[in-house]
Motif scaffolding. Sequence first.
Motif, mmCIF file in Angstrom:
data_model
loop_
_atom_site.group_PDB
_atom_site.id
_atom_site.type_symbol
_atom_site.label_atom_id
_atom_site.label_comp_id
_atom_site.label_asym_id
_atom_site.label_seq_id
_atom_site.Cartn_x
_atom_site.Cartn_y
_atom_site.Cartn_z
ATOM 1 N N GLN A 249 0.851 -1.190 0.000
ATOM 2 C CA GLN A 249 0.000 0.000 0.000
ATOM 3 C C GLN A 249 0.882 1.234 0.000
ATOM 4 O OE1 GLN A 249 -2.378 0.858 3.574
ATOM 5 N NE2 GLN A 249 -4.179 1.112 2.263
ATOM 6 N N ALA A 250 0.467 2.265 -0.732
ATOM 7 C CA ALA A 250 1.252 3.497 -0.782
ATOM 8 C C ALA A 250 0.327 4.691 -0.976
ATOM 9 C CB ALA A 250 2.279 3.447 -1.913
ATOM 10 N N MET A 251 0.750 5.812 -0.397
ATOM 11 C CA MET A 251 0.073 7.084 -0.615
ATOM 12 C C MET A 251 1.054 8.071 -1.247
ATOM 13 S SD MET A 251 -1.474 9.893 2.080
ATOM 14 C CE MET A 251 -2.659 8.772 2.827
ATOM 15 N N GLU A 257 4.888 18.473 -10.109
ATOM 16 C CA GLU A 257 4.456 17.838 -11.347
ATOM 17 C C GLU A 257 2.955 17.982 -11.565
ATOM 18 O OE1 GLU A 257 4.750 13.494 -13.639
ATOM 19 O OE2 GLU A 257 5.319 13.668 -11.526
ATOM 20 N N SER A 258 2.187 18.071 -10.472
ATOM 21 C CA SER A 258 0.737 18.211 -10.601
ATOM 22 C C SER A 258 0.337 19.527 -11.259
ATOM 23 C CB SER A 258 0.075 18.115 -9.223
ATOM 24 O OG SER A 258 0.281 16.853 -8.630
ATOM 25 N N ARG A 274 0.121 7.504 -10.497
ATOM 26 C CA ARG A 274 1.284 6.839 -11.106
ATOM 27 C C ARG A 274 2.369 6.580 -10.065
ATOM 28 N NH1 ARG A 274 1.359 9.856 -15.475
ATOM 29 N NH2 ARG A 274 2.656 11.466 -14.536
ATOM 30 N N ALA A 275 2.630 7.548 -9.195
ATOM 31 C CA ALA A 275 3.666 7.404 -8.176
ATOM 32 C C ALA A 275 3.289 6.354 -7.141
ATOM 33 C CB ALA A 275 3.932 8.742 -7.501
ATOM 34 N N ALA A 276 2.049 6.386 -6.664
ATOM 35 C CA ALA A 276 1.613 5.418 -5.653
ATOM 36 C C ALA A 276 1.616 4.002 -6.228
ATOM 37 C CB ALA A 276 0.230 5.785 -5.132
ATOM 38 N N ALA A 277 1.157 3.851 -7.470
ATOM 39 C CA ALA A 277 1.136 2.535 -8.094
ATOM 40 C C ALA A 277 2.549 1.976 -8.246
ATOM 41 C CB ALA A 277 0.444 2.606 -9.451
ATOM 42 N N ARG A 278 3.467 2.822 -8.654
ATOM 43 C CA ARG A 278 4.856 2.374 -8.816
ATOM 44 C C ARG A 278 5.410 1.851 -7.496
ATOM 45 N NH1 ARG A 278 6.545 6.649 -10.983
ATOM 46 N NH2 ARG A 278 7.308 7.701 -9.107
ATOM 47 N N ASN A 383 -7.908 5.059 -4.551
ATOM 48 C CA ASN A 383 -8.771 6.060 -3.928
ATOM 49 C C ASN A 383 -8.018 7.384 -3.946
ATOM 50 O OD1 ASN A 383 -10.202 6.433 -0.581
ATOM 51 N ND2 ASN A 383 -11.087 7.002 -2.516
ATOM 52 N N ILE A 384 -8.623 8.418 -4.528
ATOM 53 C CA ILE A 384 -7.901 9.683 -4.694
ATOM 54 C C ILE A 384 -8.749 10.856 -4.215
ATOM 55 C CG2 ILE A 384 -8.693 10.131 -7.070
ATOM 56 C CD1 ILE A 384 -5.755 11.010 -7.661
ATOM 57 N N GLY A 385 -8.071 11.855 -3.664
ATOM 58 C CA GLY A 385 -8.743 13.066 -3.229
ATOM 59 C C GLY A 385 -7.987 14.291 -3.703
ATOM 60 N N LEU A 386 -8.703 15.271 -4.234
ATOM 61 C CA LEU A 386 -8.060 16.513 -4.660
ATOM 62 C C LEU A 386 -7.480 17.236 -3.466
ATOM 63 C CD1 LEU A 386 -10.619 17.963 -7.233
ATOM 64 C CD2 LEU A 386 -8.434 16.858 -7.727
ATOM 65 N N GLY A 387 -6.305 17.773 -3.677
ATOM 66 C CA GLY A 387 -5.749 18.622 -2.649
ATOM 67 C C GLY A 387 -4.423 18.281 -2.015
ATOM 68 N N GLY A 388 -3.810 17.145 -2.128
ATOM 69 C CA GLY A 388 -4.275 15.987 -2.851
ATOM 70 C C GLY A 388 -3.622 14.735 -2.281
ATOM 71 N N ALA A 389 -4.276 13.613 -2.448
ATOM 72 C CA ALA A 389 -3.721 12.342 -1.997
ATOM 73 C C ALA A 389 -4.267 11.227 -2.859
ATOM 74 C CB ALA A 389 -4.074 12.086 -0.533
ATOM 75 N N ALA A 390 -3.406 10.281 -3.212
ATOM 76 C CA ALA A 390 -3.829 9.064 -3.893
ATOM 77 C C ALA A 390 -3.306 7.881 -3.103
ATOM 78 C CB ALA A 390 -3.303 9.014 -5.318
ATOM 79 N N VAL A 391 -4.196 6.945 -2.813
ATOM 80 C CA VAL A 391 -3.820 5.725 -2.092
ATOM 81 C C VAL A 391 -4.085 4.541 -3.007
ATOM 82 C CG1 VAL A 391 -4.179 4.301 -0.047
ATOM 83 C CG2 VAL A 391 -4.433 6.794 0.106
#
Length: 397
Positions: A249-251, A257-258, A274-278, A383-391
């Motif tokens: 799991q990664a956030m 870059e955003s 892309r970063a969290a998936a990697r 799961n992603i949220g603007l502002g911002g975080a992707a898990v």
Amino acid sequence: MTGKAYIVGVGMTPFTKPESGDRQYGDLAAEAGGNALADAGIGYDAVEQVPVGYCHQPSTAGQRAVYQLGMTGIPVYNVNNNCATGATALMLARQFVEAGVNDCVLALGFEQMRRGALGAGAGSGDFAASPVARHYGVMAATHGFGKTPPTAQLFGNAAREHMDRHGTTAEQLAAVGAKNHRHSAHNPYAQFRDVYTVEEILAAPVVHHPLTRLQCSPTSDGAAAVVVASERFVDAHGLADRAVEIAAQAMATDTEESFASGSCTDVVGTPLTRAAARQVYEASGLGIEDVDVIELHDCFSVNELLTYEALGMCAAGASGALVADGATTYGGRWVVNPSGGLISKGHPLGATGLAQAAELVWQLRGTAGERQVPGARTGLAHNIGLGGAAVVTLLRK
């Protein structure tokens, strides 16, 4: 991190239209949490900590909700990470267990919302002070700022950019909505269970061109919960048959870059995904080709297409063809959003990421009923949220 973490119990409520009943958020949370504990076959007294996610309730609403499960004096954490709140609560629970701090943690998420589109940011009165003001500023510089719902503008403009760059069609965008509405017909927890054709989705009222209403996630009420346990707890309680490993799991949060490209496709979180998936692929030793079933954050149809690319499911610009060719539904390479996704299952912000985990656990256990993906052994949640975080979370049975 030294230990392994397993999901041993999941539960959720049906997702419903806001203001459609008389139940309060505490009641919803108690139902979801109680279902998760019952699924694990344990009582609340076995839980050592509780991270609780929500965005639209007051401070310490987490305690108010948890107290309906029990009042044992354990720590309760109130978590808010915009639309990624649920997965963030799950990540905290996993970290507590993997680090050896706890053997059993309950991650809980809920939301009781108002009808109508979300504004520029939950709880942001002054637009200039909004947590996502920079994100909207990038959009406004290129596309202007109109009168339609701000988030729909951001994703609608991302869709226009994708269409201009890659030839993605309105029909391909609508195919995402058609697929997810079709999947939700078999989900008793889904807010909407109607099936629509691509033509009907294109003919629905436009929210922000090219996105129509049936390509946009609704506001919703609901709750979901996950019990996370250590290997020691799993063995001691005989839970191996129902345990699903959190393999990785990664956030990721925003970097320059955003914003540097001035593109809405970057502003809405493609670099984060892309970063969290990697990180997840590197940590697990698995790749997207090893995944059987995916629950991803289709807040708008275009975000599903952008996420295909960011997860490595296809090359940049090829996501429209991927969904149109049936590669992301039953009989295809992956089944994406068998639950119906946010578009059709619903999107109570604090519960969404945990509901994704619940769906994947049911799939990997082989207990998803008519939604079952045959032979599913590995699942990925986004799961992603603007502002911002992707898990991004990779589960394995």
